[in-house]
Scaffold this motif. Sequence first.
Motif, short mmCIF file in Angstrom:
data_model
loop_
_atom_site.label_atom_id
_atom_site.label_comp_id
_atom_site.label_asym_id
_atom_site.label_seq_id
_atom_site.Cartn_x
_atom_site.Cartn_y
_atom_site.Cartn_z
N GLY A 1 0.82 -1.21 0.00
CA GLY A 1 0.00 0.00 0.00
C GLY A 1 0.85 1.25 0.00
O GLY A 1 0.90 2.00 -0.98
N ARG A 2 1.55 1.49 1.10
CA ARG A 2 2.44 2.64 1.24
C ARG A 2 3.79 2.14 1.75
O ARG A 2 3.86 1.09 2.39
N LEU A 3 4.82 2.90 1.46
CA LEU A 3 6.18 2.49 1.82
C LEU A 3 6.86 3.60 2.60
O LEU A 3 6.92 4.74 2.15
N VAL A 4 7.37 3.25 3.79
CA VAL A 4 8.14 4.18 4.61
C VAL A 4 9.58 3.66 4.67
O VAL A 4 9.80 2.49 5.01
N LEU A 5 10.53 4.52 4.35
CA LEU A 5 11.94 4.16 4.39
C LEU A 5 12.61 4.99 5.47
O LEU A 5 12.71 6.22 5.35
N ALA A 6 13.04 4.33 6.54
CA ALA A 6 13.67 5.01 7.67
C ALA A 6 15.19 4.82 7.57
O ALA A 6 15.69 3.72 7.78
N ASN A 7 15.89 5.89 7.24
CA ASN A 7 17.34 5.84 7.06
C ASN A 7 17.78 4.54 6.36
O ASN A 7 18.55 3.75 6.91
N PRO A 8 17.27 4.32 5.15
CA PRO A 8 17.63 3.09 4.46
C PRO A 8 19.06 3.15 3.94
O PRO A 8 19.50 4.18 3.43
#
Length: 349
Positions: A178-185
Motif C-alpha cells: 500500500g504505502r512504503l516508509v523508508l527510515a534511514n535506508p
Amino acid sequence: MNTRRTILTAGAGAVAALGAGAGTGYAAASGRRVRTEPVYDEPLGIAMEGCPSAFPVRFLRLVNQGETVDMAYLDIAPAGPVVSGRTVLLLHGKNFDGGAWEPTACALVAAGHRVVVPDQIGFGRSSKPALEYGFELLARNTAALLDHLGVARADVIGHSMGGMLGVRFALKHPGRTGRLVLANPVGLEDYRELVPALSTERLFADELANTDLNGIRAFYRSYVVRWRRAYERNVELRYRVTLGGEYPRWAMASALTYQMAYHQPVVADLPKLRLPVLLVIGQADRAAVGKSYATPENRAKLGNFPVLGRRAAAAIPGARLAELAEVGHLPQLEAPERFEREVLAFLRD
C-alpha cells in the motif's frame, strides 16, 4: 509447510506499558515481572533462545534453496479504540532483529493497525542457513508469510537494510504494497564504487573476531547522536551470541548477508517505485555498508544521509521527505514521537 509454533509469550495485551518501557530490561507484561537489567555473561543461542519477547513469537516453515528453514515473526492485533483494517509490515535492519521495532509496533497497534514483524531468514530468531542471500529471496519469504497470515495487502516500513528489502518488495509485489516508509535506508548509494569487494572468507573471519563487548557497544554508539540505556538491548544480544557454541554459524550468515547488502544496492531502483513513499531521514546519520573497509578518503564520502535523502526523494516520483535534525541512524528509537507522528500521518493520508 505451514507449521507454526509459539514461544516466549510475555503477553500481548499490555501495549501501553510496553510502549512506555521498551528497551533494555524487557518491559513487564501481563502482570509478569521480567528482568530489567542487561545480562552480559550468559550465552545466547543464535536464534535468540532464552531471550524474552514482548509478544508471542511464531514460526513459519519454508524451503529456501532446498533447505528447510523456520522464519520467526510477530503478528500483533490492533488495540486502539478504532480498528483501521490495515496491516503494517515492519522490516528490520541488518544489525537488528524484529524485536527492535517494539516501540513503533506499540504505537501502530494503539492507532488501530495490525502489525506483522518478521525476522528475516539469517537474522534474529529465524534460521541461520548458509544460503546465497538476496533481496528477492527475502521478499519472496515475506510474501509467503503474508499469504500464510491471509494478508492481501500491507503498508511497509523498512529501516536500514530493511529499507532496501522494502524497495525490492514493493517492486516485486506492487499489488500487495500500500504505502512504503523508508527510515534511514542503506543502499541509497552504490557501495561498490567506494568500498573494496571482500571475500566471504574474509568477512567470516572478521565476524568471528568481533567478540569484544566494548567494541560492539562502540559500533552501536556510532549509530546515534546521544546514547540511551534503551539501546543497550542491541549490544547485549549481539555480544551474548558470541558466547555460544554456534556463533560460527551466526557469523557465516552475517558475512553472507553483508554480501547481499553490498552487491545489491537499490539506488537505481528508486525511480521505478509507483506508490506513496515517505523517507524519514535522521540528518546526523553517516552509516554505510562496508564503511570500515574503505580508505579514509572514501570513508568521508560515504553515508551522507542529508544528501542521500534529498537525492532519493527527488528520484522517487511524488515522494515525501521528513528530515529529522540531530537524529542518527535510528529515528524510530532516537526520536520516537517525531517518527511516529510522521508515519501515522502518512498512513492516514
